[in-house]
Design a protein around this motif. Structure first.
Motif, PDB file in Angstrom:
ATOM      1  N   LEU A 112       0.819  -1.210   0.000  1.00 48.29           N
ATOM      2  CA  LEU A 112       0.000   0.000   0.000  1.00 48.29           C
ATOM      3  C   LEU A 112       0.854   1.262   0.000  1.00 48.29           C
ATOM      4  O   LEU A 112       0.545   2.224  -0.717  1.00 48.29           O
ATOM      5  N   VAL A 113       1.925   1.263   0.778  1.00 50.19           N
ATOM      6  CA  VAL A 113       2.818   2.427   0.808  1.00 50.19           C
ATOM      7  C   VAL A 113       3.415   2.653  -0.570  1.00 50.19           C
ATOM      8  O   VAL A 113       3.479   3.787  -1.050  1.00 50.19           O
ATOM      9  N   GLU A 114       3.832   1.585  -1.219  1.00 52.38           N
ATOM     10  CA  GLU A 114       4.413   1.737  -2.549  1.00 52.38           C
ATOM     11  C   GLU A 114       3.385   2.285  -3.531  1.00 52.38           C
ATOM     12  O   GLU A 114       3.681   3.200  -4.292  1.00 52.38           O
ATOM     13  N   LEU A 115       2.189   1.740  -3.502  1.00 50.34           N
ATOM     14  CA  LEU A 115       1.159   2.191  -4.436  1.00 50.34           C
ATOM     15  C   LEU A 115       0.753   3.641  -4.180  1.00 50.34           C
ATOM     16  O   LEU A 115       0.714   4.453  -5.102  1.00 50.34           O
ATOM     17  N   ILE A 116       0.435   3.951  -2.934  1.00 51.26           N
ATOM     18  CA  ILE A 116      -0.162   5.247  -2.618  1.00 51.26           C
ATOM     19  C   ILE A 116       0.882   6.335  -2.413  1.00 51.26           C
ATOM     20  O   ILE A 116       0.779   7.420  -2.998  1.00 51.26           O
ATOM     21  N   LYS A 117       1.886   6.069  -1.606  1.00 47.80           N
ATOM     22  CA  LYS A 117       2.864   7.103  -1.261  1.00 47.80           C
ATOM     23  C   LYS A 117       3.958   7.274  -2.311  1.00 47.80           C
ATOM     24  O   LYS A 117       4.368   8.374  -2.608  1.00 47.80           O
ATOM     25  N   ILE A 118       4.431   6.148  -2.857  1.00 50.57           N
ATOM     26  CA  ILE A 118       5.552   6.231  -3.793  1.00 50.57           C
ATOM     27  C   ILE A 118       5.076   6.433  -5.234  1.00 50.57           C
ATOM     28  O   ILE A 118       5.555   7.315  -5.933  1.00 50.57           O
ATOM     29  N   LYS A 119       4.121   5.619  -5.655  1.00 48.84           N
ATOM     30  CA  LYS A 119       3.667   5.698  -7.046  1.00 48.84           C
ATOM     31  C   LYS A 119       2.529   6.695  -7.244  1.00 48.84           C
ATOM     32  O   LYS A 119       2.177   6.984  -8.374  1.00 48.84           O
ATOM     33  N   GLY A 120       1.944   7.180  -6.157  1.00 47.46           N
ATOM     34  CA  GLY A 120       0.936   8.220  -6.262  1.00 47.46           C
ATOM     35  C   GLY A 120      -0.462   7.766  -6.648  1.00 47.46           C
ATOM     36  O   GLY A 120      -1.265   8.562  -7.123  1.00 47.46           O
ATOM     37  N   TYR A 121      -0.787   6.492  -6.431  1.00 49.98           N
ATOM     38  CA  TYR A 121      -2.124   5.999  -6.738  1.00 49.98           C
ATOM     39  C   TYR A 121      -3.136   6.622  -5.773  1.00 49.98           C
ATOM     40  O   TYR A 121      -2.815   6.923  -4.629  1.00 49.98           O
ATOM     41  N   ALA A 170      -5.425   2.181  -6.076  1.00 54.32           N
ATOM     42  CA  ALA A 170      -4.705   1.123  -5.363  1.00 54.32           C
ATOM     43  C   ALA A 170      -5.586  -0.119  -5.232  1.00 54.32           C
ATOM     44  O   ALA A 170      -5.105  -1.246  -5.396  1.00 54.32           O
ATOM     45  N   LYS A 171      -6.872   0.092  -4.959  1.00 49.46           N
ATOM     46  CA  LYS A 171      -7.795  -1.045  -4.873  1.00 49.46           C
ATOM     47  C   LYS A 171      -7.839  -1.786  -6.203  1.00 49.46           C
ATOM     48  O   LYS A 171      -7.796  -3.023  -6.242  1.00 49.46           O
TER      49      LYS A 171
END
Length: 118
Positions: A63-72, A77-78
């Motif tokens: 989740l951190v990678e998707l939301i915080k790093i990749k900006g989803y 993300a879901k």
């Protein structure tokens, strides 16, 4: 800590504050993600405090990678988590993140030893 002491054994459960510090995100963000994502479901102890397992930590890394790093977005993300090939890609990057974290720990220990020798 002496050079010959064994590395600290891995804990079975982590508190929300430990997880928050580990990923540099607010505890409130973790509680929000718990409501939004079915993959994140920490247990609660008798006091009602959340306790996170290694599996929960892996899900949080994704989740951190998707939301915080990749900006989803949350919805993005879901959707990404539903796609199997995307999930496999995220698992590979999670393994890389683990290796990086371990290397950073080793570096810190080596620097500590170097400082003690000076």
């Amino acid at each position: 800590m002496s050079l010959f002491e064994k590395e600290e054994t891995q804990k079975l459960y982590y508190t929300i504050s430990e997880i928050s510090e580990m990923f540099d995100i607010n505890a409130s963000t973790l509680r929000y993600w718990e409501k939004e994502f079915n993959t994140l479901s920490p247990s609660k102890n008798k006091k009602g405090n959340r306790i996170f397992t290694i599996k929960d930590i892996e899900n949080i890394r994704i989740l951190v990678e998707l939301i915080k790093i990749k900006g989803y977005t949350i919805q993005g993300a879901k959707d990404a988590l539903k796609t199997k090939s995307e999930t496999e890609t995220f698992q590979k990057s999670t393994n890389q993140a683990e290796v990086i974290a371990k290397l950073q720990d080793i570096k810190a220990k080596l620097l500590e030893i170097r400082d003690k020798l000076d």
